[in-house]
Design a protein around this motif. Structure first.
Motif, mmCIF file in Angstrom:
data_model
loop_
_atom_site.group_PDB
_atom_site.id
_atom_site.type_symbol
_atom_site.label_atom_id
_atom_site.label_comp_id
_atom_site.label_asym_id
_atom_site.label_seq_id
_atom_site.Cartn_x
_atom_site.Cartn_y
_atom_site.Cartn_z
ATOM 1 N N THR A 1 -13.839 65.311 97.595
ATOM 2 C CA THR A 1 -14.742 66.257 98.821
ATOM 3 C C THR A 1 -14.805 67.492 98.234
ATOM 4 O OG1 THR A 1 -13.623 64.773 100.235
ATOM 5 C CG2 THR A 1 -14.653 66.810 101.120
ATOM 6 N N ILE A 2 -14.113 68.101 97.379
ATOM 7 C CA ILE A 2 -14.311 69.527 97.124
ATOM 8 C C ILE A 2 -15.107 69.661 95.947
ATOM 9 C CG2 ILE A 2 -12.109 70.420 98.232
ATOM 10 C CD1 ILE A 2 -11.099 70.933 95.408
ATOM 11 N N ALA A 3 -15.380 68.449 95.269
ATOM 12 C CA ALA A 3 -16.067 68.575 93.834
ATOM 13 C C ALA A 3 -17.509 68.677 94.272
ATOM 14 C CB ALA A 3 -15.904 67.116 93.141
ATOM 15 N N ILE A 4 -18.126 69.593 93.461
ATOM 16 C CA ILE A 4 -19.777 69.751 93.639
ATOM 17 C C ILE A 4 -20.194 68.953 92.304
ATOM 18 C CG2 ILE A 4 -21.448 71.441 93.895
ATOM 19 C CD1 ILE A 4 -19.355 73.264 94.697
ATOM 20 N N LYS A 5 -20.758 68.020 92.681
ATOM 21 C CA LYS A 5 -21.539 67.194 91.546
ATOM 22 C C LYS A 5 -22.399 67.840 90.549
ATOM 23 C CE LYS A 5 -23.594 62.630 91.126
ATOM 24 N NZ LYS A 5 -24.461 61.548 91.694
ATOM 25 N N GLU A 6 -23.182 68.544 91.103
ATOM 26 C CA GLU A 6 -23.884 69.481 90.262
ATOM 27 C C GLU A 6 -23.434 70.408 89.265
ATOM 28 O OE1 GLU A 6 -25.764 67.645 93.449
ATOM 29 O OE2 GLU A 6 -24.412 69.468 93.695
ATOM 30 N N ARG A 7 -22.285 70.878 89.758
ATOM 31 C CA ARG A 7 -21.213 71.938 88.789
ATOM 32 C C ARG A 7 -20.344 71.263 88.126
ATOM 33 N NH1 ARG A 7 -20.013 77.255 91.695
ATOM 34 N NH2 ARG A 7 -20.028 77.768 89.555
ATOM 35 N N THR A 8 -20.231 69.907 87.979
ATOM 36 C CA THR A 8 -19.132 69.257 87.377
ATOM 37 C C THR A 8 -19.359 69.737 85.751
ATOM 38 O OG1 THR A 8 -19.229 67.400 88.786
ATOM 39 C CG2 THR A 8 -18.202 66.969 86.536
ATOM 40 N N ASN A 9 -18.127 69.868 85.089
ATOM 41 C CA ASN A 9 -18.129 70.570 83.880
ATOM 42 C C ASN A 9 -16.907 70.154 83.121
ATOM 43 O OD1 ASN A 9 -17.990 71.942 81.442
ATOM 44 N ND2 ASN A 9 -18.457 73.932 82.293
ATOM 45 N N PRO A 10 -17.057 68.685 82.527
ATOM 46 C CA PRO A 10 -15.869 67.913 81.818
ATOM 47 C C PRO A 10 -15.479 68.685 80.747
ATOM 48 C CG PRO A 10 -17.888 66.557 81.911
ATOM 49 C CD PRO A 10 -18.215 67.740 82.460
#
Length: 141
Positions: A113-122
């Motif tokens: 829920t807290i993850a922002i898909k556009e800001r994912t930085n693996p």
């Protein structure tokens, strides 16, 4: 004395072991497997179960816990009074409790829920939480 090759090698081994121990102090996840008994499995490169266990004794003095080094088949067992490091080749670890399953489901939901898909930085995520430790985590990075 770092110009001596053997001193340099030992110093580097010490740095790697202390660094991994420090990293696992923040990444170790305990799971409830019984009434007031918590379990965590780790797969470290170095034999760091003793300093890691000592850290959690200071941090959780009123908690019974087991830290299981699956690479070396040893367990650090603490019962609120004393600790032991034992061979775990024949150790049977029970499944997690019902209560723990509910908490894990809630944690996974929170994590997603807290993850922002556009800001994912693996790449950045792997810098702070290396991929080799992911198999011991509850959440799915």
């Amino acid at each position: 004395m770092l110009t001596l090759s053997y001193v340099f090698k030992v110093t580097n081994m010490k740095k790697r072991a202390f660094g991994e121990c420090h990293r696992l102090k923040g990444l170790l996840r305990f799971q409830e497997i019984g009434n007031n008994l918590f379990y965590s499995s780790i797969h470290p490169d170095n034999s760091i179960i003793e300093p890691l266990g000592q850290h959690f004794i200071r941090r959780l003095p009123a908690q019974n816990f087991i830290i299981h080094d699956k690479i070396r088949d040893i367990c650090f067992i603490y019962n609120c009074k004393e600790y032991q490091i034992i061979d775990s080749t024949n150790l049977k670890i029970p499944n997690i409790s019902e209560n723990e399953q509910k908490y894990q489901e809630l944690w996974k939901l929170f994590f997603k829920t807290i993850a922002i898909k556009e800001r994912t930085n693996p790449r950045c995520q792997m810098q702070y939480m290396p991929k080799k430790y992911w198999k011991d985590l509850i959440e799915e990075p």
